[in-house]
Write an enzyme that holds these catalytic residues in place. Sequence first.
Site, PDB file in Angstrom:
ATOM      1  CG  PHE A 123      -2.370  -0.020   0.943  1.00 17.31           C
ATOM      2  CD1 PHE A 123      -2.944  -1.070   0.245  1.00 17.31           C
ATOM      3  CD2 PHE A 123      -3.199   1.032   1.349  1.00 17.31           C
ATOM      4  CE1 PHE A 123      -4.312  -1.082  -0.039  1.00 17.31           C
ATOM      5  CE2 PHE A 123      -4.556   1.026   1.077  1.00 17.31           C
ATOM      6  CZ  PHE A 123      -5.119  -0.029   0.381  1.00 17.31           C
ATOM      7  CD  GLN A 237      -5.286  10.235   2.586  1.00 17.11           C
ATOM      8  OE1 GLN A 237      -6.021   9.277   2.761  1.00 17.11           O
ATOM      9  NE2 GLN A 237      -4.039  10.264   3.008  1.00 17.11           N
ATOM     10  CG  HIS A 239      -7.636   7.806  -2.579  1.00 14.74           C
ATOM     11  ND1 HIS A 239      -7.343   7.268  -3.812  1.00 14.74           N
ATOM     12  CD2 HIS A 239      -7.464   6.812  -1.674  1.00 14.74           C
ATOM     13  CE1 HIS A 239      -7.012   5.996  -3.648  1.00 14.74           C
ATOM     14  NE2 HIS A 239      -7.067   5.698  -2.364  1.00 14.74           N
ATOM     15  CG  LEU A 249     -11.372   4.614  -3.012  1.00 12.42           C
ATOM     16  CD1 LEU A 249     -10.515   5.855  -2.973  1.00 12.42           C
ATOM     17  CD2 LEU A 249     -11.264   3.854  -1.707  1.00 12.42           C
ATOM     18  CD  GLU A 252      -2.611   3.899  -1.313  1.00 12.18           C
ATOM     19  OE1 GLU A 252      -2.672   5.123  -1.482  1.00 12.18           O
ATOM     20  OE2 GLU A 252      -2.262   3.368  -0.250  1.00 12.18           O
ATOM     21  NE  ARG A 283      -4.452   6.472   0.245  1.00 13.27           N
ATOM     22  CZ  ARG A 283      -5.395   5.861   0.932  1.00 13.27           C
ATOM     23  NH1 ARG A 283      -6.154   6.542   1.771  1.00 13.27           N
ATOM     24  NH2 ARG A 283      -5.581   4.565   0.803  1.00 13.27           N
ATOM     25  CG  HIS A 352      -9.990   8.969   0.605  1.00 11.14           C
ATOM     26  ND1 HIS A 352     -11.022   8.126   0.249  1.00 11.14           N
ATOM     27  CD2 HIS A 352      -9.104   8.210   1.290  1.00 11.14           C
ATOM     28  CE1 HIS A 352     -10.763   6.912   0.695  1.00 11.14           C
ATOM     29  NE2 HIS A 352      -9.613   6.933   1.347  1.00 11.14           N
ATOM     30  NE  ARG A 393      -6.756   7.602   6.001  1.00 11.43           N
ATOM     31  CZ  ARG A 393      -7.182   6.558   5.273  1.00 11.43           C
ATOM     32  NH1 ARG A 393      -6.869   5.331   5.634  1.00 11.43           N
ATOM     33  NH2 ARG A 393      -7.914   6.753   4.206  1.00 11.43           N
TER      34      ARG A 393
HETATM   35  C1  LIG Z   1     -14.534   4.708  -0.166  1.00 13.53           C
HETATM   36  C2  LIG Z   1     -13.612   4.624   1.004  1.00 13.53           C
HETATM   37  C3  LIG Z   1     -12.767   3.529   1.138  1.00 13.53           C
HETATM   38  C4  LIG Z   1     -11.907   3.436   2.218  1.00 13.53           C
HETATM   39  N1  LIG Z   1     -11.072   2.357   2.312  1.00 13.53           N
HETATM   40  C5  LIG Z   1     -10.252   2.255   3.380  1.00 13.53           C
HETATM   41  C6  LIG Z   1      -9.375   1.134   3.507  1.00 13.53           C
HETATM   42  O1  LIG Z   1      -9.330   0.246   2.665  1.00 13.53           O
HETATM   43  N2  LIG Z   1      -8.567   1.079   4.590  1.00 13.53           N
HETATM   44  C7  LIG Z   1      -8.591   2.040   5.563  1.00 13.53           C
HETATM   45  O2  LIG Z   1      -7.851   1.913   6.540  1.00 13.53           O
HETATM   46  N3  LIG Z   1      -9.427   3.096   5.477  1.00 13.53           N
HETATM   47  C8  LIG Z   1     -10.260   3.224   4.413  1.00 13.53           C
HETATM   48  N4  LIG Z   1     -11.094   4.298   4.317  1.00 13.53           N
HETATM   49  C9  LIG Z   1     -11.291   5.153   5.497  1.00 13.53           C
HETATM   50  C10 LIG Z   1     -12.190   4.407   6.499  1.00 13.53           C
HETATM   51  O3  LIG Z   1     -13.176   3.695   5.790  1.00 13.53           O
HETATM   52  C11 LIG Z   1     -12.880   5.346   7.480  1.00 13.53           C
HETATM   53  O4  LIG Z   1     -11.980   6.243   8.031  1.00 13.53           O
HETATM   54  C12 LIG Z   1     -13.527   4.529   8.616  1.00 13.53           C
HETATM   55  O5  LIG Z   1     -14.352   3.509   8.085  1.00 13.53           O
HETATM   56  C13 LIG Z   1     -14.337   5.424   9.515  1.00 13.53           C
HETATM   57  O6  LIG Z   1     -15.011   4.624  10.440  1.00 13.53           O
HETATM   58  P1  LIG Z   1     -15.744   5.270  11.689  1.00 13.53           P
HETATM   59  O7  LIG Z   1     -16.233   4.134  12.518  1.00 13.53           O
HETATM   60  O8  LIG Z   1     -14.886   6.284  12.321  1.00 13.53           O
HETATM   61  O9  LIG Z   1     -16.988   6.071  11.050  1.00 13.53           O
HETATM   62  P2  LIG Z   1     -18.179   5.620  10.060  1.00 13.53           P
HETATM   63  O10 LIG Z   1     -18.019   4.262   9.507  1.00 13.53           O
HETATM   64  O11 LIG Z   1     -18.343   6.755   9.111  1.00 13.53           O
HETATM   65  O12 LIG Z   1     -19.432   5.552  11.023  1.00 13.53           O
HETATM   66  C14 LIG Z   1     -20.008   6.713  11.563  1.00 13.53           C
HETATM   67  C15 LIG Z   1     -21.216   6.314  12.381  1.00 13.53           C
HETATM   68  O13 LIG Z   1     -21.695   7.472  13.054  1.00 13.53           O
HETATM   69  C16 LIG Z   1     -23.098   7.596  12.868  1.00 13.53           C
HETATM   70  N5  LIG Z   1     -23.458   9.014  12.936  1.00 13.53           N
HETATM   71  C17 LIG Z   1     -22.836  10.068  12.362  1.00 13.53           C
HETATM   72  N6  LIG Z   1     -23.499  11.213  12.660  1.00 13.53           N
HETATM   73  C18 LIG Z   1     -24.552  10.864  13.432  1.00 13.53           C
HETATM   74  C19 LIG Z   1     -25.630  11.576  14.046  1.00 13.53           C
HETATM   75  N7  LIG Z   1     -25.779  12.899  13.926  1.00 13.53           N
HETATM   76  N8  LIG Z   1     -26.533  10.879  14.762  1.00 13.53           N
HETATM   77  C20 LIG Z   1     -26.440   9.528  14.886  1.00 13.53           C
HETATM   78  N9  LIG Z   1     -25.463   8.799  14.330  1.00 13.53           N
HETATM   79  C21 LIG Z   1     -24.530   9.461  13.612  1.00 13.53           C
HETATM   80  C22 LIG Z   1     -23.337   6.970  11.494  1.00 13.53           C
HETATM   81  O14 LIG Z   1     -24.685   6.579  11.365  1.00 13.53           O
HETATM   82  C23 LIG Z   1     -22.373   5.788  11.546  1.00 13.53           C
HETATM   83  O15 LIG Z   1     -22.972   4.721  12.220  1.00 13.53           O
HETATM   84  C24 LIG Z   1     -11.911   4.442   3.205  1.00 13.53           C
HETATM   85  C25 LIG Z   1     -12.735   5.554   3.060  1.00 13.53           C
HETATM   86  C26 LIG Z   1     -13.555   5.664   1.952  1.00 13.53           C
HETATM   87  C27 LIG Z   1     -14.360   6.902   1.768  1.00 13.53           C
END
Ligand SMILES: Cc1cc2nc3c(=O)[nH]c(=O)nc-3n(C[C@H](O)[C@H](O)[C@H](O)COP(=O)(O)OP(=O)(O)OC[C@H]3O[C@@H](n4cnc5c(N)ncnc54)[C@H](O)[C@@H]3O)c2cc1C
Length: 582
Positions: A123, A237, A239, A249, A252, A283, A352, A393
């Site tokens: 990666f 970031q 991407h 997306l 990568e 990135r 991203h 990141r």
């Molecule tokens: C397309 C894509 C691919 C990616 N691929 C990778 C990868 O391969 N490897 C990697 O390390 N990272 C990757 N990332 C980054 C990574 O996916 C995210 O940083 C990570 O999944 C975030 O997880 P989280 O649990 O912090 O938040 P999220 O998964 O965004 O969850 C947020 C939660 O908060 C809740 N929430 C938000 N606001 C409110 C509100 N007002 N009231 C109630 N609930 C709320 C939502 O409903 C949800 O349940 C990727 C990002 C993208 C965009």
Amino acid sequence: MKVDKLYKYDVLILGAGLAGLRAATEIARKFGDRVRVGIVSKVQLMRAHSVCAEGGTAAVLRPEEGDSFELHAWDTIKGSDFLADQDVVFRFVRMMPYEILLLDHWGIPWSRRPDGKINTRPFGGHSFFRTVFAQDKTGFFEMQTLYDTLLKFSNYDRHDEVFATSFIMKDGKFAGLTAIDLVRGETVLFLAKSLIVATGGAGRLYGFTTYSHSVTGDGLAMAYRVGIPLKDMEFIQFHPTGLVPSGILVTEGARGEGGYLRNNRGERFMKNYAPSKMELAPRDIVSRAEMTEIEEGRGFKGPDGLDYVHLDLTHLGRAKILERLPLIRELAIKFAGVDPIEEPIPVRPVAHYSMGGIHANIDGQVMWDAERTVENMFVAGEAACLSLHGANRLGSNSTAECLVWGRITGNLAAEYSLSKEYPFREEDILQEAERELGAVEKLLRSDGKENPYAIRKELQRTMDKNVGVFRTREGLEKALEKIKELKKRFENISIKDKNLVWNTDLVMTMETGFLLDLAEVLTMGALLREESRGGHFRRDFPKRDDERWLKHTLAFRKEDGSPAFEYIPVRITYWKPVERKY
Ligand SMILES: Cc1cc2nc3c(=O)[nH]c(=O)nc-3n(C[C@H](O)[C@H](O)[C@H](O)COP(=O)(O)OP(=O)(O)OC[C@H]3O[C@@H](n4cnc5c(N)ncnc54)[C@H](O)[C@@H]3O)c2cc1C
């Protein structure tokens, strides 16, 4: 506005993505029915943005083949352009292998080598192939595994499709959360001895973004509004491989599996920007290289100004693409009309990831300032800024961060709650909640001239245009002026739907209000930071300036709603910053 329902928990988890679910599983398996948990999500549990993570999760699994904690830490710190706090990075790399094996025990279908061992892929910015993956759907399988595991326990309630609107703080502590139950059309107050914020990033500040429409920085804005500082928000970031024209997306992992980036002359242009790492440079560097190619006329003309370069996978062959990148092939066919087995994919830099977030210490404990913690409030995942990623990141370190700090904050919040009684009078917090919900009522009644959807669109267009890969004083000042104008216009909006049941008008408008606050913090922070570091590149200050800017930005909300800035030192415990070359 009256509170219709009141719930009381030991630990409240706001957000059910990877970070929230990992915290919930940790509490369930360690503390069982001794700790009652509420899990709140504005979307259904398996619709959290985390299911979209594609490429993988970084961990040191192969010391016998040459990887080490020190190497993972070095890659992360160098990748961060030396803005990461180094003690946080070391804790992270040491805790990660356990998370991979734990998910393995819980049944995740990690992709495997022919000898049956868990497979890893290269990666960007990692100098060892340490990204563990499940095809190109890693986030989906991680979420599914955590969810399945959670189903074995009974110490929690799920509140899906419940939209949180504000935090209530008292005596320097978290006291309650107000929300709208979208399914029932009811107002809700959650009381809890401790809170874990796991609301994800703020990708929808931009129009051309990889993020789900639900990723609107709600938790960050709610924290900011009660006086908690946001840290390092200017670092976004971009991407390098957003599919044109949708912004979806292309992982990568596609370059990790050997994909090439080519300009309109068919050249692998990364040889001119990062000759040793080529397409697998970090990135920020690859995105700037692509924009330079496009600006200097070596890109391809795209729709609506979305000029692009090519991501070429054709030489990988059909079998490898079908085995390792089936989702990418499906997306490219459906959303760009090209089959990557036969033709290159059109890509360009896309918003991203938010490196910044809610200011927290190494335990994920939320901080009021440089020194004082909010003793019963924690934050994990992309909503947090523990300073793990600094100014940039590395791919696959984010899902990893969610797992590590989901576990840490789950343990700490549960232990805290076991040792304490809820310290406030319910009636006091109820009154406060009803005052807070007044803001929701005001929005529901609003009958102004402005359309909140148009405001969100204009905001995203401004951010895309002026707060992107390359920034200048002039562009940032223009953006700031526009954001202030939009904030003013937001005071005169109208919401057509006056009901509380699944009122998407209301939800979208509240999210837009959150985004406006965050856009102002981000843009002002970027204007003040007169240097280039990681994801923040100023054409008028193209060099990193450690003497003036080797420090974290803290943005506090002033009474008039605009941000005030302070700076705190970076914790450098192991390596002194050096020039970043690849
Ligand atoms: C397309 C894509 C691919 C990616 N691929 C990778 C990868 O391969 N490897 C990697 O390390 N990272 C990757 N990332 C980054 C990574 O996916 C995210 O940083 C990570 O999944 C975030 O997880 P989280 O649990 O912090 O938040 P999220 O998964 O965004 O969850 C947020 C939660 O908060 C809740 N929430 C938000 N606001 C409110 C509100 N007002 N009231 C109630 N609930 C709320 C939502 O409903 C949800 O349940 C990727 C990002 C993208 C965009």
